[in-house]
Design a protein around this motif. Structure first.
Motif, PDB file in Angstrom:
ATOM      1  N   SER A 250      10.986  18.007  -9.972  1.00  0.00           N
ATOM      2  CA  SER A 250      11.105  19.098  -9.585  1.00  0.00           C
ATOM      3  C   SER A 250      12.540  19.379  -9.758  1.00  0.00           C
ATOM      4  N   GLY A 251      13.162  21.196  -9.850  1.00  0.00           N
ATOM      5  CA  GLY A 251      14.218  21.491  -9.307  1.00  0.00           C
ATOM      6  C   GLY A 251      15.715  21.035 -10.110  1.00  0.00           C
ATOM      7  N   ILE A 252      16.280  20.642  -9.738  1.00  0.00           N
ATOM      8  CA  ILE A 252      17.762  20.214 -10.630  1.00  0.00           C
ATOM      9  C   ILE A 252      17.431  18.604 -11.217  1.00  0.00           C
TER      10      ILE A 252
ATOM     11  N   TYR B 258      16.811  28.564  -7.160  1.00  0.00           N
ATOM     12  CA  TYR B 258      15.930  28.727  -6.891  1.00  0.00           C
ATOM     13  C   TYR B 258      14.907  27.739  -7.601  1.00  0.00           C
ATOM     14  N   THR B 259      14.445  26.600  -6.344  1.00  0.00           N
ATOM     15  CA  THR B 259      13.714  25.218  -6.551  1.00  0.00           C
ATOM     16  C   THR B 259      12.733  25.262  -5.601  1.00  0.00           C
ATOM     17  N   GLY B 260      11.870  24.741  -5.771  1.00  0.00           N
ATOM     18  CA  GLY B 260      10.847  24.239  -4.476  1.00  0.00           C
ATOM     19  C   GLY B 260      11.473  24.383  -3.024  1.00  0.00           C
TER      20      GLY B 260
ATOM     21  N   GLU C 204      18.872  25.108 -14.513  1.00  0.00           N
ATOM     22  CA  GLU C 204      19.487  25.044 -15.597  1.00  0.00           C
ATOM     23  C   GLU C 204      20.116  25.357 -16.025  1.00  0.00           C
ATOM     24  N   GLN C 205      20.513  26.498 -14.965  1.00  0.00           N
ATOM     25  CA  GLN C 205      22.024  26.619 -15.448  1.00  0.00           C
ATOM     26  C   GLN C 205      22.827  26.073 -14.055  1.00  0.00           C
ATOM     27  N   THR C 206      22.595  25.982 -13.359  1.00  0.00           N
ATOM     28  CA  THR C 206      22.926  25.075 -12.333  1.00  0.00           C
ATOM     29  C   THR C 206      23.433  23.315 -13.310  1.00  0.00           C
TER      30      THR C 206
END
Length: 286
Positions: free
Chosen positions: A21-23, A201-203, A220-222
């Protein structure tokens, strides 16, 4: 997308921890779209399986180029098993992204388990992951890179979650030492980089929210910013977000460093006597 770092080329192999998930997942997808074979490492479960399927859908070779391997990065033996499995499957590793992280919250005199878990995953997971994978990455002589996910909280260390701050401050110090070591190793083709996300914004950061706050970036921006920074050869990948620009980050970091130089109380930015001065200093743009 033009990517100048020679490790990020078609057919190379990327290993990402915290990839469900996330980054981590955003990075796995980006690497797959660049033509890399991708290994997603995370705790076992439906999220990891679903993430691998999503990444395989983007990979040129589909499921042949993508594998999910259940891994608890707090356990050295599981990271060693991860490397053995990756080498058996793909032969070598060109990209290692030590990204797994947790944030259960902590206080100085709160539950010991919170401290143990955060340090085991956020700090020792990075240290063990690097020490397990890096020797073979150096030895194979192909271009390679190691990305360790830090945090601004490991630099300015705001009050509120000391275990997390300590873990991420340790990641910063470790990755700086790592890059110095790599840079001074004859014939070494491996570079290392410290990813310092902004508000993403991630879990991990949702805190019960179901919609992305306006101030936050997406994973995705990161990752897009990370790839652009790698093109430039940046070691410190200091990410802005929709609320905090780079200049603000720079002034916050400089204020924190000046606590030592000017012999102010630690964390003076949040100290009543210095709060107004800190606000004025950080707002300056000259």
């Amino acid at each position: 997308m033009t990517v100048q770092h020679p490790a990020l080329v078609k057919g190379h192999v990327a290993v990402i921890t915290g990839a469900a998930s996330g980054i981590g997942l955003a990075a796995a997808k980006a690497f797959a779209q660049l033509g890399l074979c991708v290994v997603l490492a995370d705790l076992d479960g439906e999220k990891l399986s679903a993430a691998a399927q999503d990444v395989a859908a983007l990979a040129e070779g589909g499921e042949a180029d993508v594998v999910a391997i259940s891994t608890d990065v707090s356990r050295l033996d599981e990271l060693e098993a991860l490397e053995r499995a990756v080498l058996q499957r793909f032969g070598r590793v060109h990209v290692l992204m030590n990204n797994a992280g947790i944030q259960p919250g902590s206080s100085l005199f709160g539950p010991q388990i919170n401290w143990d878990n955060v340090l085991a995953v956020n700090l020792m997971g990075v240290i063990h992951g690097t020490r397990v994978f890096a020797p073979n990455m150096i030895a194979h002589k192909d271009a390679a890179l190691i990305i360790n996910t830090g945090s601004k909280q490991g630099i300015t260390t705001p009050p509120g979650d000391p275990a997390y701050n300590v873990s991420k401050a340790g990641v910063k110090a470790f990755t700086e030492a790592l890059e110095h070591e790599l840079r001074n190793t004859e014939g070494c083709q491996v570079t290392s980089h410290l990813l310092i996300p902004g508000f993403v914004y991630t879990g991990l950061t949702a805190n019960g929210r179901t919609e992305k706050p306006a101030a936050a970036w997406t994973p995705e921006q990161t990752v897009d910013f990370m790839l652009t920074s790698l093109e430039r050869g940046d070691f410190y990948i200091l990410c802005p977000d929709n609320d905090v620009d780079r200049k603000t980050d720079e002034r916050r970091i400089l204020w924190a460093a000046n606590d030592i130089i000017q012999n102010r109380p630690p964390l003076s930015r949040w100290h009543a006597e210095h709060a107004d001065s800190a606000k004025t200093f950080i707002s300056q743009r000259d």
